[in-house]
Motif scaffolding. Structure first.
Motif, PDB file in Angstrom:
ATOM      1  N   LYS A 252      -0.001   3.075  -5.213  1.00 35.39           N
ATOM      2  CA  LYS A 252       0.708   2.852  -6.466  1.00 35.39           C
ATOM      3  C   LYS A 252       1.793   1.787  -6.366  1.00 35.39           C
ATOM      4  CE  LYS A 252       1.301   6.832  -9.069  1.00 35.39           C
ATOM      5  NZ  LYS A 252       1.599   8.285  -9.152  1.00 35.39           N
ATOM      6  N   THR A 253       2.282   1.538  -5.140  1.00 35.18           N
ATOM      7  CA  THR A 253       3.420   0.618  -5.026  1.00 35.18           C
ATOM      8  C   THR A 253       3.073  -0.675  -4.286  1.00 35.18           C
ATOM      9  OG1 THR A 253       4.139   1.743  -3.007  1.00 35.18           O
ATOM     10  CG2 THR A 253       5.124   2.495  -5.070  1.00 35.18           C
ATOM     11  N   SER A 254       1.808  -0.833  -3.913  1.00 30.13           N
ATOM     12  CA  SER A 254       1.475  -1.985  -3.060  1.00 30.13           C
ATOM     13  C   SER A 254       1.695  -3.337  -3.751  1.00 30.13           C
ATOM     14  CB  SER A 254       0.041  -1.890  -2.562  1.00 30.13           C
ATOM     15  OG  SER A 254      -0.829  -2.081  -3.635  1.00 30.13           O
ATOM     16  N   ASP A 255       1.718  -3.331  -5.088  1.00 29.28           N
ATOM     17  CA  ASP A 255       1.925  -4.596  -5.803  1.00 29.28           C
ATOM     18  C   ASP A 255       3.371  -5.062  -5.765  1.00 29.28           C
ATOM     19  OD1 ASP A 255      -0.625  -5.111  -6.427  1.00 29.28           O
ATOM     20  OD2 ASP A 255      -0.565  -4.203  -8.427  1.00 29.28           O
ATOM     21  N   TYR A 256       4.282  -4.134  -5.593  1.00 31.70           N
ATOM     22  CA  TYR A 256       5.675  -4.571  -5.641  1.00 31.70           C
ATOM     23  C   TYR A 256       6.573  -4.107  -4.503  1.00 31.70           C
ATOM     24  CZ  TYR A 256       5.662  -0.273  -8.369  1.00 31.70           C
ATOM     25  OH  TYR A 256       5.452   0.996  -8.792  1.00 31.70           O
ATOM     26  N   THR A 257       6.068  -3.382  -3.502  1.00 36.98           N
ATOM     27  CA  THR A 257       6.921  -3.212  -2.325  1.00 36.98           C
ATOM     28  C   THR A 257       6.204  -3.744  -1.094  1.00 36.98           C
ATOM     29  OG1 THR A 257       6.340  -1.069  -1.372  1.00 36.98           O
ATOM     30  CG2 THR A 257       7.759  -1.013  -3.317  1.00 36.98           C
ATOM     31  N   ARG A 258       6.991  -4.445  -0.292  1.00 37.01           N
ATOM     32  CA  ARG A 258       6.433  -5.124   0.860  1.00 37.01           C
ATOM     33  C   ARG A 258       5.899  -4.129   1.896  1.00 37.01           C
ATOM     34  NH1 ARG A 258       5.551  -9.281   3.769  1.00 37.01           N
ATOM     35  NH2 ARG A 258       6.320  -9.400   5.889  1.00 37.01           N
ATOM     36  N   LYS A 259       6.616  -3.017   2.011  1.00 38.33           N
ATOM     37  CA  LYS A 259       6.223  -1.993   2.979  1.00 38.33           C
ATOM     38  C   LYS A 259       4.816  -1.454   2.653  1.00 38.33           C
ATOM     39  CE  LYS A 259       8.128   2.202   4.900  1.00 38.33           C
ATOM     40  NZ  LYS A 259       8.314   3.429   4.149  1.00 38.33           N
ATOM     41  N   SER A 260       4.592  -1.174   1.374  1.00 36.59           N
ATOM     42  CA  SER A 260       3.288  -0.650   0.970  1.00 36.59           C
ATOM     43  C   SER A 260       2.202  -1.718   1.088  1.00 36.59           C
ATOM     44  CB  SER A 260       3.342  -0.145  -0.471  1.00 36.59           C
ATOM     45  OG  SER A 260       4.254   0.909  -0.570  1.00 36.59           O
ATOM     46  N   GLN A 261       2.596  -2.952   0.800  1.00 38.32           N
ATOM     47  CA  GLN A 261       1.655  -4.064   0.931  1.00 38.32           C
ATOM     48  C   GLN A 261       1.162  -4.174   2.383  1.00 38.32           C
ATOM     49  OE1 GLN A 261       1.102  -7.002  -1.629  1.00 38.32           O
ATOM     50  NE2 GLN A 261      -0.673  -6.630  -0.333  1.00 38.32           N
ATOM     51  N   ILE A 262       2.106  -4.089   3.312  1.00 38.71           N
ATOM     52  CA  ILE A 262       1.758  -4.158   4.740  1.00 38.71           C
ATOM     53  C   ILE A 262       0.869  -2.978   5.120  1.00 38.71           C
ATOM     54  CG2 ILE A 262       2.701  -3.969   7.086  1.00 38.71           C
ATOM     55  CD1 ILE A 262       5.179  -5.533   6.027  1.00 38.71           C
ATOM     56  N   ALA A 263       1.253  -1.785   4.646  1.00 40.52           N
ATOM     57  CA  ALA A 263       0.463  -0.591   4.968  1.00 40.52           C
ATOM     58  C   ALA A 263      -0.962  -0.735   4.434  1.00 40.52           C
ATOM     59  CB  ALA A 263       1.132   0.647   4.388  1.00 40.52           C
ATOM     60  N   LEU A 264      -1.081  -1.224   3.202  1.00 41.78           N
ATOM     61  CA  LEU A 264      -2.413  -1.367   2.612  1.00 41.78           C
ATOM     62  C   LEU A 264      -3.252  -2.398   3.389  1.00 41.78           C
ATOM     63  CD1 LEU A 264      -4.302  -0.436   0.390  1.00 41.78           C
ATOM     64  CD2 LEU A 264      -3.350  -2.190  -1.099  1.00 41.78           C
ATOM     65  N   ASN A 265      -2.615  -3.472   3.809  1.00 46.37           N
ATOM     66  CA  ASN A 265      -3.342  -4.462   4.612  1.00 46.37           C
ATOM     67  C   ASN A 265      -3.826  -3.858   5.926  1.00 46.37           C
ATOM     68  OD1 ASN A 265      -3.142  -6.471   2.747  1.00 46.37           O
ATOM     69  ND2 ASN A 265      -1.269  -7.348   3.621  1.00 46.37           N
ATOM     70  N   ARG A 266      -2.987  -3.005   6.510  1.00 42.97           N
ATOM     71  CA  ARG A 266      -3.395  -2.352   7.760  1.00 42.97           C
ATOM     72  C   ARG A 266      -4.553  -1.398   7.538  1.00 42.97           C
ATOM     73  NH1 ARG A 266       2.354  -1.145  10.602  1.00 42.97           N
ATOM     74  NH2 ARG A 266       2.769  -3.305  11.108  1.00 42.97           N
ATOM     75  N   ILE A 267      -4.484  -0.673   6.431  1.00 43.35           N
ATOM     76  CA  ILE A 267      -5.581   0.247   6.108  1.00 43.35           C
ATOM     77  C   ILE A 267      -6.884  -0.551   6.026  1.00 43.35           C
ATOM     78  CG2 ILE A 267      -6.561   1.713   4.303  1.00 43.35           C
ATOM     79  CD1 ILE A 267      -3.645   2.482   3.545  1.00 43.35           C
ATOM     80  N   LYS A 268      -6.810  -1.677   5.339  1.00 39.81           N
ATOM     81  CA  LYS A 268      -8.033  -2.460   5.108  1.00 39.81           C
ATOM     82  C   LYS A 268      -8.562  -3.119   6.375  1.00 39.81           C
ATOM     83  CE  LYS A 268      -7.424  -3.191   0.179  1.00 39.81           C
ATOM     84  NZ  LYS A 268      -7.053  -4.131  -0.893  1.00 39.81           N
ATOM     85  N   LYS A 269      -7.698  -3.246   7.392  1.00 38.18           N
ATOM     86  CA  LYS A 269      -8.142  -3.843   8.655  1.00 38.18           C
ATOM     87  C   LYS A 269      -8.551  -2.806   9.701  1.00 38.18           C
ATOM     88  CE  LYS A 269      -4.712  -6.663   9.491  1.00 38.18           C
ATOM     89  NZ  LYS A 269      -3.807  -7.568  10.167  1.00 38.18           N
ATOM     90  N   SER A 270      -8.395  -1.517   9.353  1.00 40.22           N
ATOM     91  CA  SER A 270      -8.659  -0.471  10.341  1.00 40.22           C
ATOM     92  C   SER A 270     -10.153  -0.241  10.540  1.00 40.22           C
ATOM     93  CB  SER A 270      -8.009   0.848   9.899  1.00 40.22           C
ATOM     94  OG  SER A 270      -6.612   0.720   9.887  1.00 40.22           O
ATOM     95  N   ASP A 271     -10.494   0.230  11.728  1.00 34.82           N
ATOM     96  CA  ASP A 271     -11.876   0.640  11.999  1.00 34.82           C
ATOM     97  C   ASP A 271     -12.090   2.077  11.537  1.00 34.82           C
ATOM     98  OD1 ASP A 271     -12.555  -1.755  13.600  1.00 34.82           O
ATOM     99  OD2 ASP A 271     -11.032  -0.938  14.949  1.00 34.82           O
ATOM    100  N   LEU A 272     -11.001   2.835  11.547  1.00 34.45           N
ATOM    101  CA  LEU A 272     -11.073   4.236  11.153  1.00 34.45           C
ATOM    102  C   LEU A 272      -9.849   4.586  10.307  1.00 34.45           C
ATOM    103  CD1 LEU A 272     -12.142   7.169  11.362  1.00 34.45           C
ATOM    104  CD2 LEU A 272     -10.917   7.370  13.529  1.00 34.45           C
ATOM    105  N   VAL A 273     -10.094   5.100   9.110  1.00 35.48           N
ATOM    106  CA  VAL A 273      -9.008   5.534   8.231  1.00 35.48           C
ATOM    107  C   VAL A 273      -9.122   7.048   8.065  1.00 35.48           C
ATOM    108  CG1 VAL A 273      -8.007   5.352   5.916  1.00 35.48           C
ATOM    109  CG2 VAL A 273      -9.005   3.329   6.997  1.00 35.48           C
ATOM    110  N   ILE A 274      -8.063   7.756   8.422  1.00 38.83           N
ATOM    111  CA  ILE A 274      -8.063   9.217   8.301  1.00 38.83           C
ATOM    112  C   ILE A 274      -7.213   9.608   7.096  1.00 38.83           C
ATOM    113  CG2 ILE A 274      -7.431  11.402   9.402  1.00 38.83           C
ATOM    114  CD1 ILE A 274      -7.679   9.882  12.129  1.00 38.83           C
ATOM    115  N   ILE A 275      -7.821  10.281   6.148  1.00 40.05           N
ATOM    116  CA  ILE A 275      -7.081  10.726   4.963  1.00 40.05           C
ATOM    117  C   ILE A 275      -6.984  12.250   5.022  1.00 40.05           C
ATOM    118  CG2 ILE A 275      -6.960  10.682   2.446  1.00 40.05           C
ATOM    119  CD1 ILE A 275      -8.734   8.151   2.551  1.00 40.05           C
TER     120      ILE A 275
END
Ligand code: ADP
Ligand code: MG
Length: 200
Positions: free
Chosen positions: A96-119
């Motif tokens: 929800k916040t990836s468009d306007y907070t840098r921290k979430s943007q970085i986290a989302l980029n990491r998620i997208k680069k991961s080999d395994l995402v655990i939810i």
């Protein structure tokens, strides 16, 4: 291991953001009858990860879903993969916040680069249509790009009620269940059985 490999592993471990570090070795198979030794071996071999299979761990609270997911994640890191662990609530905030907070943007980029995402703990709460839509977009992006491990105490046939929208749920499930192993863990709660007692 060279110093460089060690540093790389330490960095990946930090990025993964595990809530704790419990390994598959700490996982007692005699306490979890729904998981065979063979399945455990296959989990460790990571062929499923190489082939971008997803895992869904289902069962009531306390049966060891999170521990197993963390253990698999740690093993994947050991074998050189990039992993990210996300409690569902945190993932929702990031989306929800990836468009306007840098921290979430970085986290989302990491998620997208991961080999395994655990939810962890999917659908412990209902999602509103906006959240369900954001979640769908992520699942769509990760589909056939990486493996996803989901833990939930609700069966997939209850998810649509919690996501509100049948169409979105179908689209999400369609992608997640395309290549999936489902492990149904239904034993007595480990937590309950091994709780510390104060009364005798
Ligand atoms: P869940 O995520 O299913 O609610 P957890 O993974 O948090 O359950 O497990 C609850 C506690 O019980 C944790 O401390 C976990 O390490 C422990 N536990 C559960 N199952 C096992 C097991 N088979 N072997 C060792 N510890 C277990
Ligand atoms: Mg849990």
């Amino acid at each position: 291991m060279t110093k460089r490999e060690e540093k790389n592993k330490a960095r990946r471990l930090k990025w993964a953001k595990f809530p704790y570090e419990k390994t598959l070795k700490d996982y007692d198979l005699s306490e979890q009858k729904s998981l065979s030794e063979r399945q455990m071996r296959q989990l460790k071999e990571m062929n499923w990860l190489e082939q971008q299979y997803n895992l869904i761990l289902l069962g009531p609270p306390g049966v060891g879903k999170t521990h197993l997911a963390v253990g698999v994640g740690l093993e994947a890191i050991e074998q050189g993969y990039q992993v990210m662990f996300l409690p569902m609530g945190e993932l929702t905030t990031i989306l929800k916040t990836s468009d306007y907070t840098r921290k979430s943007q970085i986290a989302l980029n990491r998620i997208k680069k991961s080999d395994l995402v655990i939810i962890d703990d999917l659908m412990y709460m209902a999602m509103d249509p906006y959240e369900a839509n954001l979640f769908f977009q992520l699942v769509n992006h990760l589909h056939e790009q990486c493996s996803v491990i989901l833990t939930s105490n609700k069966a997939p046939d209850q998810w649509s009620k919690l996501m509100g929208d049948q169409g979105i749920t179908t689209a999400i499930l369609d992608r997640l269940l395309h290549r999936v192993e489902v492990i149904q863990m239904d034993d007595e709660s480990y937590r309950m059985k091994h709780r510390q007692r104060v009364f005798d």
